[in-house]
Scaffold this motif. Structure first.
Motif, PDB file in Angstrom:
ATOM      1  N   ARG A 220      28.406 -12.508  50.326  1.00  0.00           N
ATOM      2  CA  ARG A 220      28.911 -12.437  48.369  1.00  0.00           C
ATOM      3  C   ARG A 220      30.116 -13.363  48.216  1.00  0.00           C
ATOM      4  O   ARG A 220      31.350 -12.537  49.041  1.00  0.00           O
ATOM      5  CB  ARG A 220      28.452 -11.720  48.700  1.00  0.00           C
ATOM      6  N   PRO A 221      30.340 -13.116  47.231  1.00  0.00           N
ATOM      7  CA  PRO A 221      31.611 -14.429  46.504  1.00  0.00           C
ATOM      8  C   PRO A 221      31.858 -13.345  46.236  1.00  0.00           C
ATOM      9  O   PRO A 221      34.041 -13.350  45.940  1.00  0.00           O
ATOM     10  CB  PRO A 221      30.963 -15.098  45.996  1.00  0.00           C
ATOM     11  N   ARG A 222      31.518 -11.964  45.975  1.00  0.00           N
ATOM     12  CA  ARG A 222      33.011 -10.936  44.809  1.00  0.00           C
ATOM     13  C   ARG A 222      33.325  -9.937  46.278  1.00  0.00           C
ATOM     14  O   ARG A 222      32.196  -9.676  46.812  1.00  0.00           O
ATOM     15  CB  ARG A 222      32.043 -10.791  44.101  1.00  0.00           C
ATOM     16  N   THR A 223      34.494  -9.555  45.337  1.00  0.00           N
ATOM     17  CA  THR A 223      35.089  -8.294  46.617  1.00  0.00           C
ATOM     18  C   THR A 223      34.444  -7.195  46.815  1.00  0.00           C
ATOM     19  O   THR A 223      34.249  -6.506  47.843  1.00  0.00           O
ATOM     20  CB  THR A 223      36.568  -7.868  45.704  1.00  0.00           C
TER      21      THR A 223
ATOM     22  N   LEU B 186      39.016  -0.457  47.987  1.00  0.00           N
ATOM     23  CA  LEU B 186      39.069  -0.249  46.329  1.00  0.00           C
ATOM     24  C   LEU B 186      40.392  -0.680  45.446  1.00  0.00           C
ATOM     25  O   LEU B 186      41.114  -1.302  44.338  1.00  0.00           O
ATOM     26  CB  LEU B 186      38.687   1.230  45.840  1.00  0.00           C
ATOM     27  N   VAL B 187      41.344   0.000  45.710  1.00  0.00           N
ATOM     28  CA  VAL B 187      43.143  -0.385  45.386  1.00  0.00           C
ATOM     29  C   VAL B 187      43.237  -1.607  45.864  1.00  0.00           C
ATOM     30  O   VAL B 187      44.476  -2.397  44.737  1.00  0.00           O
ATOM     31  CB  VAL B 187      43.648   0.787  46.004  1.00  0.00           C
ATOM     32  N   VAL B 188      43.775  -1.634  46.969  1.00  0.00           N
ATOM     33  CA  VAL B 188      43.681  -3.466  46.906  1.00  0.00           C
ATOM     34  C   VAL B 188      42.980  -4.270  46.156  1.00  0.00           C
ATOM     35  O   VAL B 188      43.268  -6.086  45.410  1.00  0.00           O
ATOM     36  CB  VAL B 188      43.732  -3.818  48.555  1.00  0.00           C
TER      37      VAL B 188
ATOM     38  N   PHE C 241      35.951   6.670  54.397  1.00  0.00           N
ATOM     39  CA  PHE C 241      36.568   7.173  53.569  1.00  0.00           C
ATOM     40  C   PHE C 241      37.950   6.572  52.938  1.00  0.00           C
ATOM     41  O   PHE C 241      37.982   6.245  52.203  1.00  0.00           O
ATOM     42  CB  PHE C 241      36.165   7.939  53.045  1.00  0.00           C
ATOM     43  N   ALA C 242      38.754   6.800  53.943  1.00  0.00           N
ATOM     44  CA  ALA C 242      40.349   6.378  53.569  1.00  0.00           C
ATOM     45  C   ALA C 242      40.155   4.693  53.632  1.00  0.00           C
ATOM     46  O   ALA C 242      41.515   3.737  52.502  1.00  0.00           O
ATOM     47  CB  ALA C 242      40.958   7.001  54.838  1.00  0.00           C
TER      48      ALA C 242
END
Length: 114
Positions: A22-25, A92-94, A85-86
């Motif tokens: 998919r195109p979204r992060t 998610l931070v990136v 998890f890490a």
């Protein structure tokens, strides 16, 4: 039991690969998570699907090894879950940093043209 595990692995892997494309992060991150869950289930299934068996017992001479569960896949999966998890938290931070810098969450950085 084996068919249920095989179907779960197939559905998770298929959904994860579809989301990876998919195109979204955010969808890519969820796809990676689903794919890691499929791999964890696969590794868990390799350790024989036994219920009510002792996990670690010294085998004596002539003992049947199929009566005991293998603890190694369980230890590997526990480690993989923690690392997963890490890694998801790092992704998610990136994602948030990338969206803050570029203003979009598309993988290639461009909005699709209508």
């Amino acid at each position: 039991m084996e068919i249920i595990i095989a179907l779960a692995i197939g559905i998770l892997a298929g959904s994860g690969i579809w989301l990876l494309l998919r195109p979204r992060t955010f969808q890519v991150i969820i796809g990676l998570s689903l794919l890691s869950y499929a791999i964890n289930l696969f590794i868990f299934g390799m350790g024989r699907l036994n219920t009510g068996k002792a996990p670690v017992i010294q085998l004596s001479k002539g003992a049947d090894p199929s009566l005991y569960a293998d603890p190694l896949p369980q230890a590997l999966i526990l480690t993989a879950i923690v690392i997963g998890f890490a890694t998801t938290a790092l992704f998610l931070v990136v994602l948030l940093a990338s969206r803050g810098l570029t203003g979009t969450d598309h993988v290639d950085g461009r909005e699709p043209t209508p």
